[in-house]
Design a protein around this motif. Structure first.
Motif, PDB file in Angstrom:
ATOM      1  N   ILE A  12       1.016  -1.145  -0.095  1.00  2.00           N
ATOM      2  CA  ILE A  12      -0.063  -0.042   0.030  1.00  2.00           C
ATOM      3  C   ILE A  12       0.880   1.128   0.137  1.00  2.00           C
ATOM      4  O   ILE A  12       2.014   1.191   0.359  1.00  2.00           O
ATOM      5  N   LYS A  13       0.458   2.483  -0.540  1.00  2.00           N
ATOM      6  CA  LYS A  13       1.139   3.527  -0.401  1.00  2.00           C
ATOM      7  C   LYS A  13       0.396   4.417   0.819  1.00  2.00           C
ATOM      8  O   LYS A  13      -0.615   4.645   0.964  1.00  2.00           O
ATOM      9  N   GLU A  57      -4.879   4.842   0.974  1.00  4.15           N
ATOM     10  CA  GLU A  57      -6.114   4.679   0.282  1.00  4.15           C
ATOM     11  C   GLU A  57      -6.431   3.023  -0.448  1.00  4.15           C
ATOM     12  O   GLU A  57      -5.169   2.400  -0.966  1.00  4.15           O
ATOM     13  N   GLY A  58      -7.456   2.730  -0.442  1.00  8.26           N
ATOM     14  CA  GLY A  58      -7.774   1.383  -1.099  1.00  8.26           C
ATOM     15  C   GLY A  58      -7.204   0.126  -0.398  1.00  8.26           C
ATOM     16  O   GLY A  58      -7.041  -0.989  -0.941  1.00  8.26           O
ATOM     17  N   TYR A  59      -7.134   0.343   0.826  1.00  5.91           N
ATOM     18  CA  TYR A  59      -6.707  -0.519   1.628  1.00  5.91           C
ATOM     19  C   TYR A  59      -7.713  -1.160   2.869  1.00  5.91           C
ATOM     20  O   TYR A  59      -8.442  -0.441   3.590  1.00  5.91           O
ATOM     21  N   SER A  60      -8.122  -2.366   2.717  1.00 10.37           N
ATOM     22  CA  SER A  60      -9.388  -2.971   3.672  1.00 10.37           C
ATOM     23  C   SER A  60      -8.814  -4.144   4.348  1.00 10.37           C
ATOM     24  O   SER A  60      -8.027  -4.827   3.519  1.00 10.37           O
ATOM     25  N   GLU A  79     -12.148  -0.338   6.074  1.00 13.42           N
ATOM     26  CA  GLU A  79     -11.177   0.384   5.329  1.00 13.42           C
ATOM     27  C   GLU A  79     -10.082   0.955   6.187  1.00 13.42           C
ATOM     28  O   GLU A  79     -10.584   1.506   7.549  1.00 13.42           O
ATOM     29  N   THR A 107      -7.174   3.851   6.862  1.00 16.16           N
ATOM     30  CA  THR A 107      -6.434   4.931   6.379  1.00 16.16           C
ATOM     31  C   THR A 107      -5.221   5.426   6.994  1.00 16.16           C
ATOM     32  O   THR A 107      -4.521   6.371   6.384  1.00 16.16           O
TER      33      THR A 107
END
Length: 106
Positions: A26-27, A58-61, A77, A79
């Protein structure tokens, strides 16, 4: 020794399963750290790692913290979070390593 990563720096964080298998990356942005923290489980000998607080993810669950919801396949999610220095790579280095795709663990 100076910090490996700096406040405001964009980084990649490599994610691993409990079995040690790499799940992906992830970033995010470094917002705090390093904080030397004991990461040993209760009853184990102390084991220290440098942790950094990464935000703007963003975009990590991940599976829901509520075990009943997790069992039902629910996720939540994420953050922000604390991550070990060993699992973080910087984007400031030139793309010299094809495996890291331009990321550096320096």
């Amino acid at each position: 020794m100076p910090p490996k990563f700096h406040h405001g720096e964009t980084v990649a964080v490599f994610l691993y399963g409990f079995d040690g298998q790499r799940l992906g990356a992830i970033k995010g942005t470094i917002s705090d750290g390093p904080n030397r923290t004991n990461v040993a489980r209760d009853g184990q000998a102390p084991r220290y790692k440098n942790l950094y607080f990464v935000t703007e993810i963003e975009g990590y669950s991940r599976p829901h913290e509520d075990s009943a919801l997790a069992a039902a396949g629910e996720s939540e999610e994420v953050t922000e979070g604390w991550f070990a220095e060993d699992d973080i790579a910087s984007e400031r280095a030139p793309a010299t390593n094809p495996i890291l795709g331009g990321l550096s663990t320096n």
